[in-house]
Design an enzyme around this catalytic site. Structure first.
Site, PDB file in Angstrom:
ATOM      1  N   ARG A 234       0.704  -1.466   0.341  1.00  0.00           N
ATOM      2  CA  ARG A 234      -0.034   0.247   0.090  1.00  0.00           C
ATOM      3  C   ARG A 234       0.798   0.810   0.121  1.00  0.00           C
ATOM      4  NH1 ARG A 234      -3.295  -2.503  -1.742  1.00  0.00           N
ATOM      5  NH2 ARG A 234      -5.775  -3.104  -0.701  1.00  0.00           N
ATOM      6  N   GLU A 263      -3.086   7.778  -4.629  1.00  0.00           N
ATOM      7  CA  GLU A 263      -3.377   7.343  -5.242  1.00  0.00           C
ATOM      8  C   GLU A 263      -5.823   7.731  -5.867  1.00  0.00           C
ATOM      9  OE1 GLU A 263      -2.010   3.241  -5.161  1.00  0.00           O
ATOM     10  OE2 GLU A 263      -4.191   2.133  -4.860  1.00  0.00           O
ATOM     11  N   HIS A 295      -1.333   0.374  -9.766  1.00  0.00           N
ATOM     12  CA  HIS A 295      -2.565  -0.527  -8.824  1.00  0.00           C
ATOM     13  C   HIS A 295      -2.937  -1.881  -9.905  1.00  0.00           C
ATOM     14  CE1 HIS A 295      -3.673  -0.474  -4.014  1.00  0.00           C
ATOM     15  NE2 HIS A 295      -4.169  -2.229  -4.962  1.00  0.00           N
TER      16      HIS A 295
END
Ligand code: NAD
Length: 334
Positions: A234, A263, A295
């Site tokens: 993350r 993000e 991602h």
């Protein structure tokens, strides 16, 4: 069960439709992110299906509660976007997809390592220009290098398996060492030693209050000069500003990441026609020894099939009044 899927993307719809032939739920696909303005789309549903882009804060959970919805399935492994404690207090069941393909993420992390090491992108750019000079493209053999894996759960373990195949020496750091890691010769150590010894460090931790900003200026200073850092966990596990400073000094020699701390309003959307407003992101993506992906580490066919299958299984359990084995409680939050 009528379920509204927020933040739905074209690439996943076919997998949900296909899996649903065996489950027969009434699925409503909404492209919009779940928020105060869009929640009304869930009126009349029994469940909400969310993604990492949907923040389930205390306020949003309250609105879900007011719609008489008591079931939320997140089609992700990570659940740092959900206030699990708040959901538990309201009696809203939350379930995730704890394992859909650890291989997908571990392979992506390895791809970032190899691409950075062997200067894949600069090499490709030269090819377009018919520049066949090999100057400054020298990489290193993975064989014999020391790789530090921080977080040796499901994804970290597969990473260890792949890197063991390359002939790497593997150091591991985890609050709960994984007994399966011995088969890949993982040697557990403390964070400081791992940082001092590793040529490559790869992060496979959940985002929690303890891991938030774990890779900061102090920890980076303990790493080998020129270390390669990979983050597919993350974004906020890493302090991006500290990474930028370390890249400028050469303390970090290469950085590969699939996630970014800010993000949320950036990734999963096409912003190509807009002026980039995020200066931190503009700087981190400007380095030639940095590779960023948006991602997408999870994005394989096997993963999408399993995400759809497990999410619908969670709904099946709730439909017949059973708890799903994938339900998250305050106790399961690390
Ligand atoms: P996992 O729960 O199997 O493993 C996580 C490991 O981290 C566990 O062994 C745990 O003990 C360890 N850990 C937790 N807190 C720690 C701490 N403070 N210090 C040291 N170790 C700690 O999870 P997983 O399936 O391997 O996934 C790891 C993370 O990867 C997820 O939480 C998610 O955030 C991320 N992820 C990213 C993608 C992507 O597409 N980029 C996809 C799936 C998962």
């Amino acid at each position: 069960m009528k379920a509204v899927i927020f933040s739905s993307k074209q690439y996943e719809k076919a997998y949900f439709h296909s899996a649903n032939t065996q489950h027969q739920h009434d699925l409503i696909f909404i492209d919009a992110v779940l928020n105060k303005e869009t929640i009304s789309a869930a009126q009349g549903a029994q469940a909400i299906i969310t993604f990492v882009t949907d923040t389930l804060s205390e306020e949003i959970l309250g609105l879900i509660y007011n719609l008489n919805i008591r079931h939320v399935a997140t089609r992700s492994a990570g659940y740092d976007h959900i206030d699990i404690n708040g959901a538990n207090q309201l009696g809203i069941c939350i379930a995730n997809v704890p394992e859909y393909s650890p291989h997908a993420i571990a392979e992506h992390a390895t791809m970032l390592m190899l691409a950075l090491n062997r200067k894949l992108l600069p090499g490709q750019h030269r090819m377009h220009d018919c520049n066949f000079s090999l100057e400054n493209l020298t990489g290193f053999d993975m064989n014999g290098k020391t790789v530090g894996i921080i977080g040796t759960g499901k994804i970290g373990l597969i990473c260890a398996k792949i890197l063991h195949g390359f002939g790497c020496t593997i150091l591991g750091y985890d609050l709960k060492p994984n007994p399966s890691a011995t088969q890949y010769s993982v040697r557990y150590t403390n964070l400081e030693t791992l940082c001092q010894k590793a040529d490559i460090i790869t992060l496979h931790l959940p985002l929690t209050t303890t891991t938030h900003g774990l890779v900061n200026q102090t920890l980076i200073a303990q790493m080998k000069p020129g270390v390669m850092l990979i983050n597919t966990s993350r974004g906020a596990v890493v302090d991006t500003k500290a990474v930028i400073d370390a890249l400028k000094l050469g303390q970090i020699g290469a950085f590969g990441a699939d996630v970014y701390e800010n993000e949320k309003n950036l990734f999963f959307k096409d912003h190509s026609g807009e002026i980039l407003q995020d200066d931190l992101f503009a700087r981190i993506k400007s380095f030639s020894n940095v590779i960023l992906t948006g991602h997408q580490a999870f994005l394989t066919d096997v993963a999408l099939k399993n995400i759809a299958e497990t999410t619908l299984h969670n709904l099946d359990c709730w439909q017949v009044g059973k708890a799903s084995e994938n339900e998250l409680t305050t106790l399961s939050v690390q």
